[in-house]
Design a protein around this motif. Structure first.
Motif, mmCIF file in Angstrom:
data_model
loop_
_atom_site.group_PDB
_atom_site.id
_atom_site.type_symbol
_atom_site.label_atom_id
_atom_site.label_comp_id
_atom_site.label_asym_id
_atom_site.label_seq_id
_atom_site.Cartn_x
_atom_site.Cartn_y
_atom_site.Cartn_z
ATOM 1 N N ARG A 95 3.411 36.093 -18.577
ATOM 2 C CA ARG A 95 3.895 34.667 -18.484
ATOM 3 C C ARG A 95 4.536 34.570 -16.944
ATOM 4 N N LEU A 96 4.175 33.935 -16.214
ATOM 5 C CA LEU A 96 4.545 33.867 -14.846
ATOM 6 C C LEU A 96 5.046 32.116 -14.593
ATOM 7 N N ALA A 97 5.914 32.113 -13.512
ATOM 8 C CA ALA A 97 6.413 30.997 -13.073
ATOM 9 C C ALA A 97 5.318 30.321 -12.475
ATOM 10 N N LYS A 98 5.094 28.986 -12.607
ATOM 11 C CA LYS A 98 3.988 28.154 -12.088
ATOM 12 C C LYS A 98 3.605 28.248 -10.607
ATOM 13 N N GLN A 99 4.755 28.645 -9.894
ATOM 14 C CA GLN A 99 4.429 28.673 -8.533
ATOM 15 C C GLN A 99 3.660 29.963 -8.070
ATOM 16 N N TYR A 100 3.638 30.827 -9.092
ATOM 17 C CA TYR A 100 2.962 31.982 -8.793
ATOM 18 C C TYR A 100 1.456 32.165 -9.577
ATOM 19 N N GLY A 102 -2.567 31.382 -9.967
ATOM 20 C CA GLY A 102 -3.699 31.430 -8.983
ATOM 21 C C GLY A 102 -3.771 32.314 -7.854
ATOM 22 N N MET A 103 -2.589 33.195 -7.919
ATOM 23 C CA MET A 103 -2.640 34.031 -6.696
ATOM 24 C C MET A 103 -3.216 35.392 -7.180
ATOM 25 N N GLY A 104 -3.603 35.672 -8.355
ATOM 26 C CA GLY A 104 -4.184 36.970 -8.810
ATOM 27 C C GLY A 104 -3.041 37.862 -9.444
ATOM 28 N N TYR A 105 -1.885 37.326 -9.328
ATOM 29 C CA TYR A 105 -0.751 38.367 -9.726
ATOM 30 C C TYR A 105 -0.775 38.809 -11.365
ATOM 31 N N SER A 128 -5.714 41.292 -26.675
ATOM 32 C CA SER A 128 -5.039 40.125 -26.055
ATOM 33 C C SER A 128 -5.445 38.889 -26.790
ATOM 34 N N PHE A 129 -4.586 37.907 -27.021
ATOM 35 C CA PHE A 129 -4.846 36.682 -27.560
ATOM 36 C C PHE A 129 -3.955 35.430 -27.150
ATOM 37 N N THR A 130 -4.763 34.214 -27.238
ATOM 38 C CA THR A 130 -4.172 33.006 -26.660
ATOM 39 C C THR A 130 -4.798 31.794 -27.578
ATOM 40 N N THR A 131 -4.487 30.594 -27.533
ATOM 41 C CA THR A 131 -4.807 29.475 -28.024
ATOM 42 C C THR A 131 -6.406 29.201 -27.566
ATOM 43 N N VAL A 132 -7.323 28.726 -28.080
ATOM 44 C CA VAL A 132 -8.803 28.730 -27.661
ATOM 45 C C VAL A 132 -8.764 27.630 -26.503
ATOM 46 N N ARG A 133 -7.517 26.866 -26.379
ATOM 47 C CA ARG A 133 -7.544 25.791 -25.205
ATOM 48 C C ARG A 133 -7.157 26.535 -23.982
ATOM 49 N N ASN A 134 -6.407 27.779 -23.898
ATOM 50 C CA ASN A 134 -5.900 28.402 -22.781
ATOM 51 C C ASN A 134 -6.818 29.115 -22.090
ATOM 52 N N ILE A 135 -7.681 28.130 -21.250
ATOM 53 C CA ILE A 135 -8.767 28.760 -20.567
ATOM 54 C C ILE A 135 -8.446 29.796 -19.395
ATOM 55 N N ARG A 136 -6.990 29.610 -18.783
ATOM 56 C CA ARG A 136 -6.518 30.296 -17.632
ATOM 57 C C ARG A 136 -6.345 31.704 -18.242
#
Length: 181
Positions: A95-100, A102-105, A128-136
């Protein structure tokens, strides 16, 4: 403390709790979670994560960018609830803050977390798991070499909840050794 090319993964500090609580109140960061967390809930979660790292020596580590910002989120390993249909296991998450974003972190820190899981902890598999809607998040899972395993309904959510349907990804040590970033 674990270092990557651009990041430090470390134990949490008390000063991480406030920026963590800000993240947990951000509707974009929390889009695929059941609700935004209050400051009290966030502080409690941060303290729990910190205590688990102190107890085990590993967990959802605080992530910082050296010389730029102290706390940008967390990435690491965790033991999910026994009620999960694929437990017992160790999961990797972030879980990263939004401003980080898309940077590959997330992928960079997660790759190093997998290295730790397989070389230091001697694990045979990580999920690892996430909701089906979490494409990122699914894209991060695939980038670090994980493969889709199945769909399942999250046991803590009502079947009618749009977040209930989840995807499970896995990676085993042999696959990781062949495809490590």
């Amino acid at each position: 403390m674990i270092r990557t090319e651009r990041l430090i993964l470390r134990q949490w500090h008390d000063e991480d709790l406030y920026p963590f609580s800000q993240m947990c109140r951000d509707k974009d960061v929390m889009e695929f979670f059941p609700k935004l967390l209050t400051e009290e809930e966030s502080y409690g979660m941060g303290r729990k994560i910190k205590s688990l790292i102190a107890e085990r020596g590993w967990g959802f580590w605080a992530v910082e960018i050296p010389g730029q910002r102290k706390f940008v989120g967390f990435v690491g390993l965790h033991i999910p609830k026994e009620s999960m249909p694929f437990s017992p296991c160790v999961e990797i998450g972030w879980r990263l803050a939004k401003q980080y974003w898309g940077m590959g972190y997330a992928a960079e820190a997660a790759s190093e977390s997998l290295r730790y899981a397989f070389t230091h902890l001697g694990l045979k598999e990580v999920v690892s798991f996430t909701t089906v809607r979490n494409i990122r998040s699914q894209a991060v899972m695939e980038k670090i070499g994980m493969s889709y395993a199945s769909k399942f309904e999250h046991p803590d959510l009502e079947p009618s909840d749009p977040l209930c349907e989840h995807v499970l990804y896995k990676i085993n040590r042999e696959h990781w050794e062949l495809h490590a970033l």
